[in-house]
Design an enzyme around this catalytic site. Structure first.
Site, PDB file in Angstrom:
ATOM      1  N   HIS A 134       0.612  -0.339  -5.672  1.00  0.00           N
ATOM      2  CA  HIS A 134       1.261   0.706  -6.451  1.00  0.00           C
ATOM      3  C   HIS A 134       2.741   0.243  -6.733  1.00  0.00           C
ATOM      4  O   HIS A 134       3.186   0.495  -5.392  1.00  0.00           O
ATOM      5  CB  HIS A 134       0.962   2.146  -6.204  1.00  0.00           C
ATOM      6  CG  HIS A 134       1.233   2.996  -7.067  1.00  0.00           C
ATOM      7  ND1 HIS A 134       0.445   3.362  -8.207  1.00  0.00           N
ATOM      8  CD2 HIS A 134       2.419   3.595  -7.400  1.00  0.00           C
ATOM      9  CE1 HIS A 134       0.917   4.140  -9.047  1.00  0.00           C
ATOM     10  NE2 HIS A 134       2.209   4.386  -8.673  1.00  0.00           N
ATOM     11  N   SER A 135       3.284   0.277  -7.700  1.00  0.00           N
ATOM     12  CA  SER A 135       4.491  -0.130  -7.976  1.00  0.00           C
ATOM     13  C   SER A 135       5.101  -1.279  -6.978  1.00  0.00           C
ATOM     14  O   SER A 135       4.557  -2.489  -7.288  1.00  0.00           O
ATOM     15  CB  SER A 135       5.287   1.218  -7.734  1.00  0.00           C
ATOM     16  OG  SER A 135       6.739   1.179  -8.145  1.00  0.00           O
ATOM     17  N   MET A 136       6.036  -0.929  -6.189  1.00  0.00           N
ATOM     18  CA  MET A 136       6.258  -2.011  -5.315  1.00  0.00           C
ATOM     19  C   MET A 136       5.212  -2.931  -4.727  1.00  0.00           C
ATOM     20  O   MET A 136       5.268  -3.998  -4.206  1.00  0.00           O
ATOM     21  CB  MET A 136       7.287  -1.630  -4.135  1.00  0.00           C
ATOM     22  CG  MET A 136       7.714  -2.773  -3.409  1.00  0.00           C
ATOM     23  SD  MET A 136       8.911  -1.943  -1.836  1.00  0.00           S
ATOM     24  CE  MET A 136       7.530  -1.291  -0.969  1.00  0.00           C
TER      25      MET A 136
ATOM     26  N   SER B 266      -1.036  -1.765  -9.875  1.00  0.00           N
ATOM     27  CA  SER B 266      -0.593  -0.504 -10.665  1.00  0.00           C
ATOM     28  C   SER B 266       0.681  -0.118 -10.629  1.00  0.00           C
ATOM     29  O   SER B 266       1.623  -0.001  -9.610  1.00  0.00           O
ATOM     30  CB  SER B 266      -1.503   0.797  -9.725  1.00  0.00           C
ATOM     31  OG  SER B 266      -1.338   2.039 -10.013  1.00  0.00           O
TER      32      SER B 266
END
Length: 253
Positions: A93-95, A121
């Site tokens: 998720h993200s990073m 994501s």
């Protein structure tokens, strides 16, 4: 089998009868605890492995990574056996998507098994440049103001000097990792991929999610859920997890 240091994983519940292993990589500033409920909510056939990166929660005394390459190499080398005894997939998720993506490339270079699936994501495709000003080197007050606007750090944390003294180095390191990352040219992966995002996420659009398509020669899909950048924590989180299960265990749907 010899396992790596347990500190790389937290909230994991070993599943001897698991059919597939799911490594979960967190967003900037986040720890393995953001996935703490996943082992309870996903079926026993999935061995959920929330990854605890250095510098946070039970690893708060360790120095965080500031770039993705050494992180991926360290994690990959320490967990070679985890990629060979059971089929596996990555959720980031993200990073965490950058870690999952670059780890998949590292596995290919090492001629190790590839993930069964990549779940990417809340992050733009890796070849897309940053659209906003980098914040990892901003003065403290400006840095905290930007964190406030990003809506990912609770206000009570931002207003707590002692907590921020602990968390700010980790947050700066994570933002440095994300903001200094450059996607090196390489062949597309032969791995099915799903890209997810929040409808009201101002940083990651539907087109950004679709742009992940060029990084795989496998099956690809993209989908937006109601919510912002942190939609996985809202009501749609259950639908996201259901989709992950249906993808990894088609017979369960």
């Amino acid at each position: 089998m010899t396992r790596s240091k347990p500190s790389w994983f937290s909230h994991r519940q070993p599943r001897p009868q698991a059919e597939v292993r799911l490594f979960c990589f967190p967003y900037a500033g986040g720890g393995a605890s953001i996935f703490r409920l996943w082992p309870q909510e996903l079926p026993a056939a999935i061995d959920v492995c929330p990854v605890q990166l250095p510098g946070r929660e039970n690893r708060i005394q360790e120095s965080p990574y500031r770039s993705v390459e050494p992180l991926v190499e360290d994690f990959g080398e320490r967990h070679r056996s985890w990629f060979t005894d059971l089929p596996f997939a990555f959720f980031g998720h993200s990073m965490g998507t950058l870690i999952a993506f670059e780890l998949s490339r590292w596995l290919r270079r090492q001629q190790l098994p590839a993930p069964r699936h990549l779940f990417m994501s809340a992050h733009r495709a890796p070849h897309q440049p940053l659209r906003e000003e980098a914040i990892h080197d901003l003065p403290p007050e400006e840095f905290r103001d930007r964190l406030r606007r990003l809506n990912g750090t609770p206000e009570e944390v931002l207003q707590h000097p002692e907590l921020m003294e602990l968390l700010e180095p980790v947050l700066r390191a994570d933002f440095a990792l994300n903001e200094t990352y450059r996607c090196a040219p390489d062949a597309a992966l032969d791995i099915p991929m799903s890209a997810f995002g929040g409808v009201t996420d101002g940083d990651v659009t539907a087109d950004d999610l679709e742009a992940w398509r060029q990084h795989t020669r496998g099956a690809f899909s993209s989908r937006q859920f109601p919510g912002d950048h942190f939609f996985l924590h809202g009501p749609e989180g259950a639908n996201l997890r259901r989709l992950v299960v249906e993808t990894l265990l088609p017979s369960s749907s």
